[in-house]
Structure formats: C-alpha cells, structure tokens
Scaffold this motif. Sequence first.
Motif, PDB file in Angstrom:
ATOM      1  N   THR A  78       0.823  -1.210   0.000  1.00  0.00           N
ATOM      2  CA  THR A  78       0.000   0.000   0.000  1.00  0.00           C
ATOM      3  C   THR A  78       0.856   1.259   0.000  1.00  0.00           C
ATOM      4  O   THR A  78       0.416   2.306  -0.458  1.00  0.00           O
ATOM      5  CB  THR A  78      -0.959   0.016   1.196  1.00  0.00           C
ATOM      6  OG1 THR A  78      -0.277  -0.453   2.345  1.00  0.00           O
ATOM      7  CG2 THR A  78      -2.141  -0.874   0.925  1.00  0.00           C
ATOM      8  N   GLU A  80       3.495   1.585  -1.789  1.00  0.00           N
ATOM      9  CA  GLU A  80       3.761   1.794  -3.216  1.00  0.00           C
ATOM     10  C   GLU A  80       2.534   2.401  -3.902  1.00  0.00           C
ATOM     11  O   GLU A  80       2.655   3.244  -4.784  1.00  0.00           O
ATOM     12  CB  GLU A  80       4.141   0.456  -3.864  1.00  0.00           C
ATOM     13  CG  GLU A  80       4.874   0.621  -5.167  1.00  0.00           C
ATOM     14  CD  GLU A  80       5.355  -0.704  -5.730  1.00  0.00           C
ATOM     15  OE1 GLU A  80       5.485  -1.668  -4.978  1.00  0.00           O
ATOM     16  OE2 GLU A  80       5.576  -0.747  -6.949  1.00  0.00           O
ATOM     17  N   LEU A  81       1.353   1.955  -3.454  1.00  0.00           N
ATOM     18  CA  LEU A  81       0.121   2.523  -4.015  1.00  0.00           C
ATOM     19  C   LEU A  81       0.041   4.016  -3.703  1.00  0.00           C
ATOM     20  O   LEU A  81      -0.204   4.840  -4.586  1.00  0.00           O
ATOM     21  CB  LEU A  81      -1.106   1.812  -3.423  1.00  0.00           C
ATOM     22  CG  LEU A  81      -2.456   2.449  -3.763  1.00  0.00           C
ATOM     23  CD1 LEU A  81      -2.845   2.139  -5.201  1.00  0.00           C
ATOM     24  CD2 LEU A  81      -3.546   1.976  -2.825  1.00  0.00           C
ATOM     25  N   LEU A  82       0.278   4.358  -2.439  1.00  0.00           N
ATOM     26  CA  LEU A  82       0.143   5.761  -2.029  1.00  0.00           C
ATOM     27  C   LEU A  82       1.164   6.649  -2.730  1.00  0.00           C
ATOM     28  O   LEU A  82       0.853   7.769  -3.136  1.00  0.00           O
ATOM     29  CB  LEU A  82       0.301   5.881  -0.510  1.00  0.00           C
ATOM     30  CG  LEU A  82      -0.808   5.217   0.319  1.00  0.00           C
ATOM     31  CD1 LEU A  82      -0.469   5.259   1.795  1.00  0.00           C
ATOM     32  CD2 LEU A  82      -2.155   5.871   0.064  1.00  0.00           C
ATOM     33  N   THR A  83       2.387   6.143  -2.863  1.00  0.00           N
ATOM     34  CA  THR A  83       3.409   6.970  -3.507  1.00  0.00           C
ATOM     35  C   THR A  83       3.259   6.991  -5.029  1.00  0.00           C
ATOM     36  O   THR A  83       3.979   7.710  -5.704  1.00  0.00           O
ATOM     37  CB  THR A  83       4.830   6.475  -3.149  1.00  0.00           C
ATOM     38  OG1 THR A  83       4.912   5.086  -3.433  1.00  0.00           O
ATOM     39  CG2 THR A  83       5.147   6.719  -1.700  1.00  0.00           C
ATOM     40  N   SER A  84       2.337   6.185  -5.558  1.00  0.00           N
ATOM     41  CA  SER A  84       2.106   6.218  -7.005  1.00  0.00           C
ATOM     42  C   SER A  84       0.921   7.101  -7.376  1.00  0.00           C
ATOM     43  O   SER A  84       0.594   7.259  -8.548  1.00  0.00           O
ATOM     44  CB  SER A  84       1.863   4.798  -7.534  1.00  0.00           C
ATOM     45  OG  SER A  84       0.599   4.337  -7.121  1.00  0.00           O
ATOM     46  N   LEU A  85       0.268   7.685  -6.380  1.00  0.00           N
ATOM     47  CA  LEU A  85      -0.905   8.525  -6.661  1.00  0.00           C
ATOM     48  C   LEU A  85      -0.469   9.905  -7.169  1.00  0.00           C
ATOM     49  O   LEU A  85       0.607  10.385  -6.810  1.00  0.00           O
ATOM     50  CB  LEU A  85      -1.737   8.685  -5.387  1.00  0.00           C
ATOM     51  CG  LEU A  85      -2.373   7.408  -4.837  1.00  0.00           C
ATOM     52  CD1 LEU A  85      -3.005   7.676  -3.484  1.00  0.00           C
ATOM     53  CD2 LEU A  85      -3.406   6.851  -5.806  1.00  0.00           C
ATOM     54  N   PRO A  86      -1.310  10.527  -7.958  1.00  0.00           N
ATOM     55  CA  PRO A  86      -0.950  11.862  -8.469  1.00  0.00           C
ATOM     56  C   PRO A  86      -1.207  12.956  -7.440  1.00  0.00           C
ATOM     57  O   PRO A  86      -2.066  13.825  -7.627  1.00  0.00           O
ATOM     58  CB  PRO A  86      -1.853  12.009  -9.700  1.00  0.00           C
ATOM     59  CG  PRO A  86      -3.028  11.151  -9.419  1.00  0.00           C
ATOM     60  CD  PRO A  86      -2.559  10.020  -8.559  1.00  0.00           C
ATOM     61  N   ILE A  87      -0.492  12.885  -6.343  1.00  0.00           N
ATOM     62  CA  ILE A  87      -0.615  13.904  -5.295  1.00  0.00           C
ATOM     63  C   ILE A  87       0.786  14.278  -4.828  1.00  0.00           C
ATOM     64  O   ILE A  87       1.691  13.456  -4.861  1.00  0.00           O
ATOM     65  CB  ILE A  87      -1.444  13.410  -4.083  1.00  0.00           C
ATOM     66  CG1 ILE A  87      -0.907  12.052  -3.586  1.00  0.00           C
ATOM     67  CG2 ILE A  87      -2.905  13.329  -4.425  1.00  0.00           C
ATOM     68  CD1 ILE A  87      -1.533  11.599  -2.290  1.00  0.00           C
ATOM     69  N   ARG A 231      11.333   4.311  -2.419  1.00  0.00           N
ATOM     70  CA  ARG A 231      11.188   3.615  -3.684  1.00  0.00           C
ATOM     71  C   ARG A 231      11.166   2.120  -3.387  1.00  0.00           C
ATOM     72  O   ARG A 231      11.664   1.676  -2.352  1.00  0.00           O
ATOM     73  CB  ARG A 231      12.321   3.952  -4.637  1.00  0.00           C
ATOM     74  CG  ARG A 231      13.702   3.694  -4.089  1.00  0.00           C
ATOM     75  CD  ARG A 231      14.733   4.040  -5.127  1.00  0.00           C
ATOM     76  NE  ARG A 231      16.068   3.832  -4.610  1.00  0.00           N
ATOM     77  CZ  ARG A 231      16.792   4.775  -4.032  1.00  0.00           C
ATOM     78  NH1 ARG A 231      16.298   5.977  -3.906  1.00  0.00           N
ATOM     79  NH2 ARG A 231      17.992   4.516  -3.585  1.00  0.00           N
TER      80      ARG A 231
END
Lengths: 239, 279
Positions: A78, A80-87, A231
């Motif tokens: 999760t 990785e999910l959060l750091t892949s968001l456009p924010i 990363r």
Amino acid sequence: MNTQHPTERALKALIAVELLKHRKSLAIQLLSVAVVVGGGLLLGLLGTGFAAFALLAVGFAAVLSVPMGIFLDKVEGTMELLTSLPIPDSTLVAGRLIPMATLAVVTAALSAIAAAISLPEQVAISAHWVAVAAFASVWIGATALGSALIAVALRFRASDLMGRVLVIGMIVGWALLSALDRIFGDPLDVLQGILADPRAPWLASIGYVVVCAVTVVGSWFLARDGYRRFRPDPASMER
Amino acid sequence: MKAETPKDSLNSSRPAESGDPVVRLTDFGVRYPDFRVGPLNVALRPGERIALVGANGAGKSTTLRSIAGRMPDYTGTIEFRGEDLRNQLPWARASVGFLPERLLGYGWMSVADHLGFLSNFFPGWDADYTTTLMGRLQLPPKSRVGTLSKGMAVKLSLVAAEAARPPVLILDEPTSGIDPVMRGEILEVIGECAPEGSDRLVLYSSHILEDVEKLADRVLLMADGRIITDESAAALRGVHPDQSLSRILYRHLRRAQTPSHDSTTDDLTRPIPAEGDSE
C-alpha cells in the motif's frame, strides 16, 4: 459533480482511510483504557502494580500502532500505491500525520484521565490538566517522530533497519535512560518533584508547546523526505 | 538530436510514424547494484499498441514504472507530451494508467471501496465507466481486495488503471499467471479500451508471446537492459510470412539469450536460421 478542491478531496480520502485502517488498534486501546479505569476502581483488590502495568501497555500500544501500520504498508504494497498517486508528497505526509496525531491525542487523553482516576498517588496531580498535556505531548511526540523515522527508514531494507537503526536506537536509548537515572535519580520522583513546584503548570505549558511544535515540524520534514526518497526495494522486484 | 542509427532505419515500417511522440526516452537508464538498464532511446506515439518482450530481469518493469512516473530515480530523460516527465510529477501520473505486476491496495477494503478510494485522486475518473468495466470483467464489488484471486486482482488493477481513460495505458505483465479464460477476457477489454485507430498509447509487457501476437502492432524486444529490436508486428510477419509472430519472437528471444550473441547487432528482419543450425 464534486466541487471540492482536488488536494482537499485527496487529503480527506487519505485521512479517512488511515482512521479506518487503525480502527482495530484504536478499539484495543480504548478497551485497555477501560481496563485501566476498571483496575483503578478495584485497586483495593488488584493493587497499583496491575493498573500501572495496564497503563504502560496502553501507552506502548499507542506509540507502536502507527509505525507498525507503516511497516504493514510496505509489506502489503500500500505504500507503493500511495506513492504512485498523483498527489504531492506534502499531501501524503499530511494525510498520514493528521490521523496519527488524532489517534494519539484520543488515546493519550483517555489514558491520562484513566491514570488520574486510578493512580492518583503515583501521578500526584489528580485530574489536573497538566497531566493531560504531559501525556499528550509525550504520545504525540513519540508517535509522530517514530512514524517519521520509519518513513525515512523505508528507503532501507527491513534487515538494515533491524540490524542498524533499531539496535543503535535501543543502545542509545538505554544509555540515555541510564545516564539520566544516574544524574537525576528515579524519573518518577523527579517528575513528582517538578509537578509539586508552583511553577509547574507554566513550565509544563511551555514545555508542551515546545515539544509539540518541535516534534510536529521535525516529523513533517523527516516524513516528507522519507516519502520523497521512498522507492521499491530493487532487490525484491522484477526488473 | 541523435544521429539515426542503422537500427532506426528499420523502423520505417511502423504504423504510427506520423504524429508527435507522446512518450520519448532519451538515454534513459537505471542503475542497480549488479545490473544496468539502458541507455534506451525510443519514441512511443499515440495510437500504438506496443509489447515489451524480454526475459526475466531484462529491465521491462523498470522501464514501465519509470514511464508511468512511479520511479523517478533514473538517468537520461523521459519526455511526456514534449516535456520532461520529472517536471510534470506528480500530476502526470493522472494521465498514465498503470497496471503493476501485483495488485496494490488495502486488503481489508472491498473492491468497490478500493475503486472509490482511488477515484478521489484522479480528476478524470469516470464512475459510470468504472461500473461498466466492473460488469464487463465480472468483478464482485463486495469482495475484499485481500481475498481476490490472481486473475480477479489483475482485473481490478485494470479497472483502476483505465477508469480515468488516461491517454497512456501501461500494463506490466497483465496476463501472467492467470487462466486462459480470464486471459482472454482481459485481452479483449484491453483491445476495447484502445481499439485500432484510437489515439491512445498502450504499452505492455508480457512473457506470453501469443498475447503479444493478439494485441501488439509494435514490438520492443529487451535483453540485458537494452532494447535490441524495435519493429512493427506487420514488418516481422512480412519478413517471415511462413511463421507466426510468437514463433518469430520466441526464436529471437532464444538467440538473444545465447551467451555469444551480440545484441547490439540484432536484426529481426534478418532471416532466422533454422533450429539446430549454428548462427
């Protein structure tokens, strides 16, 4: 049509999911507080040792739950999910720290009240607001700083963290506590002495503000740096 | 501007030479402790459906993650719509749908909650389209994310990547490890998302050469961190009309993995020696 600003919408979503994620640990903490209060009411039967132990358990649970949650994020993917968001990173960090602080305050306040009820002699100040402030500042600081350090540590492998940061932290922490104990004597006696001073409420207030400000600002920068540098572990992923 | 290499000249038969690239890699590279991806120089145009093919560890996932804006630690440049991708992060991620190798999400959330959570971050998220895709892929909205099978997890990731109809869709091994029926469904939906003639770019990696044959109109073959072949599917079929595309790719992949093989001079338009012949 949703008219919320994208950042506001993202922040609300992050806070909601963090609170939901920690609902079980919050429930356990609230239950622990209830046990402490109950134990306090039954002090005559169970003794102060039991209540003190339960109170310590509540404190540890509050301090550890959020960093453990961040580790789980890494394990489950999760993070990785959060750091892949456009924010932006700042939104992500705020979305984690705000619910952390909220949970810490709730638990700390309830624990402080429980302590004041069940252990009046040990805490020595009954339900005085300073007790709430002192507990809250300690818990907020420990939780926020711990979370930020874990966020920074995410750029390392877990084995590095366990092997270096954790061991060094434990050794340094133990050394500091030993030194403080030798220099100033029993911490509880010192605390009672400080609180007995008429200037204690003012000093505690200033201390509370300073501790909160330093830990929140420090946590902000540490966590932002941690998320920015985060990363996926190259050794564990398919190239 | 880089001088055209002999390999570039092979690309003249690509179907989408017209139009500005939506993604361009210039001297792109990523350094691992024991491995290096790149340097890669390649342009990807709207309307193309590109398969990235290569052995495990060839550098496919690294390349895809980087183009998707999910891995900023690279050297060289990735241009997205003519501008450096680094300068467009994090917002550019909203324009690149990305299906990772494994489902990323909170295991305790339901499928519907997971998609609802993600919808907060993508301005172009289309709730009606999401519902349509879920129905098309028979995704159970109330199932927990953590309990989904591999195939269902891929379907959920595909819906999440496609729900905002991004101009670029990047899929990392979308069909690996799942049964043939689900594979077929997923490939059909990918094809429907970006039909021939559309202006969307689909870039996907796969080990399954039959899937490459079904969907790709351009093939990038990677080995040892480099693109050793960049050719249109039509051109490959034209050179070897007696063989299927998957057969052609299989034999070139084998050749690329031969220790004595010089990948810098690889040329898919060169006739392939029959099996057993020395090269």
